[in-house]
Design an enzyme around this catalytic site. Structure first.
Site, PDB file in Angstrom:
ATOM      1  N   ASP A 175       3.577  -1.086  29.172  1.00 50.84           N
ATOM      2  CA  ASP A 175       4.028  -1.946  30.287  1.00 50.84           C
ATOM      3  C   ASP A 175       5.411  -1.520  30.769  1.00 50.84           C
ATOM      4  O   ASP A 175       6.044  -0.652  30.184  1.00 50.84           O
ATOM      5  CB  ASP A 175       4.033  -3.425  29.867  1.00 50.84           C
ATOM      6  CG  ASP A 175       4.998  -3.694  28.718  1.00 50.84           C
ATOM      7  OD1 ASP A 175       5.098  -2.840  27.825  1.00 50.84           O
ATOM      8  OD2 ASP A 175       5.647  -4.748  28.722  1.00 50.84           O
ATOM      9  N   ASP A 205     -10.254   5.013  21.908  1.00 50.64           N
ATOM     10  CA  ASP A 205      -9.448   5.848  22.804  1.00 50.64           C
ATOM     11  C   ASP A 205      -9.870   5.510  24.234  1.00 50.64           C
ATOM     12  O   ASP A 205     -10.561   6.270  24.920  1.00 50.64           O
ATOM     13  CB  ASP A 205      -9.672   7.336  22.524  1.00 50.64           C
ATOM     14  CG  ASP A 205      -8.753   8.200  23.400  1.00 50.64           C
ATOM     15  OD1 ASP A 205      -9.020   9.412  23.514  1.00 50.64           O
ATOM     16  OD2 ASP A 205      -7.785   7.650  23.994  1.00 50.64           O
TER      17      ASP A 205
HETATM   18  O1  G3I Z   1       1.902  -7.876   9.997  1.00 54.46           O
HETATM   19  C1  G3I Z   1       0.669  -8.613   9.976  1.00 54.46           C
HETATM   20  C2  G3I Z   1      -0.179  -8.143   8.806  1.00 54.46           C
HETATM   21  O2  G3I Z   1       0.473  -8.478   7.584  1.00 54.46           O
HETATM   22  C3  G3I Z   1      -1.536  -8.818   8.865  1.00 54.46           C
HETATM   23  O3  G3I Z   1      -2.359  -8.319   7.830  1.00 54.46           O
HETATM   24  C4  G3I Z   1      -2.164  -8.510  10.237  1.00 54.46           C
HETATM   25  C5  G3I Z   1      -3.526  -9.089  10.396  1.00 54.46           C
HETATM   26  O4  G3I Z   1      -3.406 -10.480  10.488  1.00 54.46           O
HETATM   27  O5  G3I Z   1      -1.330  -9.003  11.291  1.00 54.46           O
HETATM   28  C6  G3I Z   1      -0.060  -8.358  11.290  1.00 54.46           C
HETATM   29  O6  G3I Z   1       0.716  -8.911  12.334  1.00 54.46           O
HETATM   30  C7  G3I Z   1       0.400  -8.382  13.618  1.00 54.46           C
HETATM   31  C8  G3I Z   1       1.682  -7.766  14.191  1.00 54.46           C
HETATM   32  O7  G3I Z   1       1.464  -7.340  15.540  1.00 54.46           O
HETATM   33  C9  G3I Z   1       2.125  -6.538  13.382  1.00 54.46           C
HETATM   34  O8  G3I Z   1       3.384  -6.113  13.949  1.00 54.46           O
HETATM   35  C10 G3I Z   1      -0.066  -9.533  14.495  1.00 54.46           C
HETATM   36  O9  G3I Z   1      -1.371  -9.916  14.051  1.00 54.46           O
HETATM   37  C11 G3I Z   1      -0.166  -9.072  15.950  1.00 54.46           C
HETATM   38  O10 G3I Z   1      -0.435 -10.175  16.794  1.00 54.46           O
HETATM   39  C12 G3I Z   1       1.155  -8.438  16.408  1.00 54.46           C
HETATM   40  O11 G3I Z   1       0.933  -7.915  17.683  1.00 54.46           O
HETATM   41  C13 G3I Z   1       2.108  -7.623  18.472  1.00 54.46           C
HETATM   42  C14 G3I Z   1       1.614  -7.696  19.920  1.00 54.46           C
HETATM   43  O12 G3I Z   1       2.657  -7.322  20.819  1.00 54.46           O
HETATM   44  C15 G3I Z   1       1.124  -9.078  20.287  1.00 54.46           C
HETATM   45  O13 G3I Z   1       2.160  -9.979  20.141  1.00 54.46           O
HETATM   46  C16 G3I Z   1       2.599  -6.203  18.159  1.00 54.46           C
HETATM   47  O14 G3I Z   1       3.259  -6.166  16.901  1.00 54.46           O
HETATM   48  C17 G3I Z   1       3.587  -5.753  19.223  1.00 54.46           C
HETATM   49  O15 G3I Z   1       3.868  -4.373  19.043  1.00 54.46           O
HETATM   50  C18 G3I Z   1       3.033  -5.950  20.632  1.00 54.46           C
HETATM   51  O16 G3I Z   1       4.085  -5.660  21.493  1.00 54.46           O
HETATM   52  C19 G3I Z   1       3.712  -5.426  22.851  1.00 54.46           C
HETATM   53  C20 G3I Z   1       4.723  -6.198  23.699  1.00 54.46           C
HETATM   54  O17 G3I Z   1       4.555  -7.583  23.493  1.00 54.46           O
HETATM   55  C21 G3I Z   1       4.587  -5.842  25.160  1.00 54.46           C
HETATM   56  N1  G3I Z   1       4.722  -4.396  25.340  1.00 54.46           N
HETATM   57  C22 G3I Z   1       3.661  -3.674  24.612  1.00 54.46           C
HETATM   58  C23 G3I Z   1       3.821  -3.924  23.125  1.00 54.46           C
HETATM   59  C24 G3I Z   1       2.825  -3.112  22.323  1.00 54.46           C
HETATM   60  O18 G3I Z   1       1.521  -3.600  22.456  1.00 54.46           O
HETATM   61  O1  9MR Z   2      -0.588  -4.073  29.425  1.00 51.53           O
HETATM   62  C1  9MR Z   2      -0.233  -5.164  28.563  1.00 51.53           C
HETATM   63  C2  9MR Z   2       0.262  -4.607  27.222  1.00 51.53           C
HETATM   64  O2  9MR Z   2       1.496  -3.928  27.425  1.00 51.53           O
HETATM   65  C3  9MR Z   2       0.444  -5.740  26.225  1.00 51.53           C
HETATM   66  O3  9MR Z   2       0.729  -5.204  24.934  1.00 51.53           O
HETATM   67  C4  9MR Z   2      -0.835  -6.581  26.143  1.00 51.53           C
HETATM   68  C5  9MR Z   2      -0.671  -7.757  25.198  1.00 51.53           C
HETATM   69  O4  9MR Z   2       0.364  -8.547  25.630  1.00 51.53           O
HETATM   70  O5  9MR Z   2      -1.195  -7.086  27.425  1.00 51.53           O
HETATM   71  C6  9MR Z   2      -1.472  -6.020  28.349  1.00 51.53           C
HETATM   72  O6  9MR Z   2      -1.772  -6.612  29.609  1.00 51.53           O
HETATM   73  C7  9MR Z   2      -3.112  -7.100  29.706  1.00 51.53           C
HETATM   74  C8  9MR Z   2      -3.105  -8.629  29.638  1.00 51.53           C
HETATM   75  O7  9MR Z   2      -2.616  -9.023  28.365  1.00 51.53           O
HETATM   76  C9  9MR Z   2      -4.526  -9.143  29.892  1.00 51.53           C
HETATM   77  N1  9MR Z   2      -5.004  -8.677  31.209  1.00 51.53           N
HETATM   78  C10 9MR Z   2      -5.035  -7.213  31.273  1.00 51.53           C
HETATM   79  C11 9MR Z   2      -3.653  -6.653  31.064  1.00 51.53           C
HETATM   80  C12 9MR Z   2      -3.642  -5.132  31.143  1.00 51.53           C
HETATM   81  O8  9MR Z   2      -4.434  -4.615  30.082  1.00 51.53           O
END
Ligand code: G3I
Ligand code: 9MR
Length: 587
Positions: free
Chosen positions: A185, A558
């Site tokens: 994003d 992928d």
């Molecule tokens: O650490 C636990 C683990 O112990 C457990 O076994 C596992 C299964 O339940 O969950 C793990 O936690 C997960 C965590 O990521 C690990 O860092 C959570 O379920 C999971 O919801 C969490 O997801 C995060 C995601 O945003 C949703 O909030 C990711 O860390 C995080 O990297 C991701 O960040 C996003 C930004 O919000 C927006 N930009 C993109 C970025 C990458 O997707």
């Molecule tokens: O593109 C977004 C990504 O960077 C985030 O990690 C993710 C979870 O917050 O959300 C993605 O955006 C999606 C949104 O959550 C749902 N509608 C489609 C968007 C693009 O894939």
């Protein structure tokens, strides 16, 4: 197909009566390369029945049989239950390109032995951050084929209602240009930036000489500063613009809802800075204190930066002490303030670890007793709450403090507990690499090794922990296990992907990455994909369909819409180059 490949395949057929059959044995191997003296293994999926155990042959590009040997006994992958076996060919050390033949069949699997096999990958993983730069044109000769116009000048950013103060009421316009897009994003998040800068600057301090020689071909490459520090400064300077006049730090700079998959210069959505949080202030404080220390030798290039960063760190820490429980709770914020914000949260409801990390970095920088006392108090709270060693991720940064304190305290013995805790934490995983692992790795042998971003937060980070253990003990087993983690990322894993874009015979081609998707040249190189994620938070959105009953270590697509398994981010890429550079520097 390369001429050498044809020769190799033909040679296998001739030498061993290899039949080119459709059911070539599935081989899982590091697809980027091995050092000559590195431990070398590959995995055969499906295992090998007893009578064929001896029939494994490796053929050179010249068609010579250079290695022949046996497989391990067939074992069951502890995650999927699938049969497999491992072949150890470490005694093959001559540099070159090779093909593997199994059971008289050419596997079509090539690999390389070379002097510095990870050097180019490290460079591309670092250059990925240049591509992530907001607010500037990406131009040749620095773009290396991926030039684009600037997007998001971020010089007209609105203060969101959640961040309003008397001095900066809702709708105040501020300028907060630069920095890196967080991931797939186009938003910029302080918490994730802080974690990323922490790993980045600590990686530099582990191997400054190595990074001094790593030329990245970025616009700042002619400055008398290591390119990797010049690149980081682009993000640090943006972070400084996120600090409010009262010392608090905005949690993120974002549009209200995620942009479409369009080019940065096509984006027109209003951008906001939102809610000042305790975690943001503390991750910011730790970053600036660490940066003040690391950039001190480069004041000529960055006049006044050390004083600026030191002051910013102290003010942010003071704000957090005065506001210790301001958490980012997006649903709750949206009930109270408009417009609603629906982008990434990086929410964190326990900030003892952020207090600890920030206090440690300020203690190292200033030597002031108050920060050491605070660090000790928060360390106790962390120990009581967790009771176990927790690897560092964006939401739990205590280990960054532990490791940095270990590397900077005069007497390691004073921190023996931290060091012993690290080694005790690693040992069970290291044991699994040679007892149960299908991929000869200390990572990937447990169901809970797989989650959103696990390639970084699980695999690369475990390899980095092994590098710290090697630095602290000199015990070769830690270096070997750090390389085993990298082997996993580069192809010796359940899916057979090399999880870094632009590398390997089975590379990631469709990452969840707006910059790649919207660029005429497509996928940008050097990005680490998040990896298998059995939680599948993205299932059923935008056509994301995971195969039925797929095991945790294969729950990866992928496929561009799959953000829960195939996104790319700055905090994942920093662990990739910290691992590859840390290993390359040892060679
Ligand atoms: O650490 C636990 C683990 O112990 C457990 O076994 C596992 C299964 O339940 O969950 C793990 O936690 C997960 C965590 O990521 C690990 O860092 C959570 O379920 C999971 O919801 C969490 O997801 C995060 C995601 O945003 C949703 O909030 C990711 O860390 C995080 O990297 C991701 O960040 C996003 C930004 O919000 C927006 N930009 C993109 C970025 C990458 O997707
Ligand atoms: O593109 C977004 C990504 O960077 C985030 O990690 C993710 C979870 O917050 O959300 C993605 O955006 C999606 C949104 O959550 C749902 N509608 C489609 C968007 C693009 O894939």
């Amino acid at each position: 197909m390369k001429k050498s490949t044809i020769i190799l395949a033909f040679a296998c057929t001739l030498l061993l009566g290899c039949k080119q059959t459709a059911s070539n044995p599935e081989i899982r191997i590091n697809q980027v390369g091995f050092r000559p003296l590195q431990e070398k293994t590959f995995t055969i999926i499906g295992g090998i029945s007893g009578e064929y155990r001896g029939n494994v042959v490796i053929v050179s590009a010249e068609g010579d049989t250079v290695w022949q040997g046996v497989t391990s006994e067939t074992m069951l992958n502890p995650v999927s239950g699938k049969p497999c076996c491992v072949v150890d060919f470490s005694d093959l050390t001559a540099e070159g390109d090779y093909t593997i033949c199994v059971n008289g069949q050419s596997s079509n699997c090539q690999f390389t032995i070379a002097d510095h096999p990870y050097r180019e990958l490290t460079r591309k993983a670092l250059r990925a951050f240049y591509y992530q730069r907001a607010s500037m044109d990406i131009v040749e000769p620095f773009a290396e084929g991926y030039e684009r116009k600037a997007g998001h000048p971020d010089d007209h950013v609105l203060v969101h209602a959640s961040a309003a103060t008397a001095e900066r009421p809702e709708g105040t316009v501020i300028s907060s240009p630069g920095g890196w897009y967080d991931a797939g994003d186009y938003n910029k998040y302080i918490v994730n930036s802080g974690f990323t800068m922490g790993v980045w600057l600590m990686a530099y301090e582990l191997n400054p000489d190595y990074y001094q020689t790593m030329r990245l071909n970025i616009p700042e490459s002619e400055q008398p500063v290591p390119d990797m520090l010049a690149e980081a400064m682009y993000n640090i300077r943006w972070m400084l613009t996120m600090q409010d006049t009262d010392g608090g730090v905005y949690h993120k700079l974002t549009e209200a809802n995620f942009e479409g998959f369009i080019r940065p210069d096509e984006c027109q959505k209003t951008r906001y800075v939102v809610l000042k949080t305790t975690a943001a202030a503390l991750d910011f404080a730790a970053t600036m204190a660490l940066a003040a220390r690391v950039y001190a030798p480069f004041e000529v290039t960055y006049p006044g930066f050390v004083a600026q960063a030191t002051d910013a760190a102290k003010r942010a820490y003071a704000w957090a002490e005065a506001n210790p429980e301001v958490y980012y709770d997006q649903p709750k914020m949206n009930e109270q303030f408009k417009p609603e914000i629906t982008t990434g949260a990086y929410d964190d409801f326990d900030v003892h670890d952020e207090f600890y990390w920030a206090a440690i970095e300020l203690a190292i920088l200033t030597g002031e007793k108050a920060y050491k006392v605070a660090a000790t108090e928060h360390a106790k709270a962390i120990a009581e709450a967790n009771g176990q060693y927790t690897p560092s991720v964006w939401g739990n940064v205590a280990e960054l403090g532990y490791l940095d304190w270990l590397m900077h305290s005069e007497d390691i013995a004073k921190n023996k507990t931290n060091m012993e805790a690290l080694l005790e934490h690693l040992q069970p995983y290291i044991n699994e690499a040679t007892t149960v692992s299908a991929f000869h790795s200390p990572y990937g042998n447990r169901e809970d090794d797989f989650f959103w971003g696990c390639n970084s937060e699980g695999c690369c980070w475990r390899g980095i922990e092994c590098l710290y253990a090697y630095r602290l003990t000199g015990d070769e087993k830690y270096r070997i296990n750090a390389e085993r983690c990298l082997n996993y990322i580069l192809g010796q894993n359940a899916t057979g992907y090399c999880y870094v874009t632009g590398f390997g015979s089975k590379p990631v081609c469709h990452p969840h990455h707006r910059l790649s998707y919207s660029h005429p040249k497509g996928t940008h190189p050097g990005f680490l994909a998040g990896g298998p994620n059995p939680m599948r938070q993205d299932a059923e959105t935008d056509g994301v369909q995971y195969p039925k009953d797929v095991p945790a270590d294969e729950s990866y697509l992928d496929y561009q819409p799959s953000y829960a398994s195939n996104e790319v981010t700055i905090n994942w890429n920093v662990t990739l180059f910290a691992l590859t550079a840390g290993l390359d520097a040892l060679n």
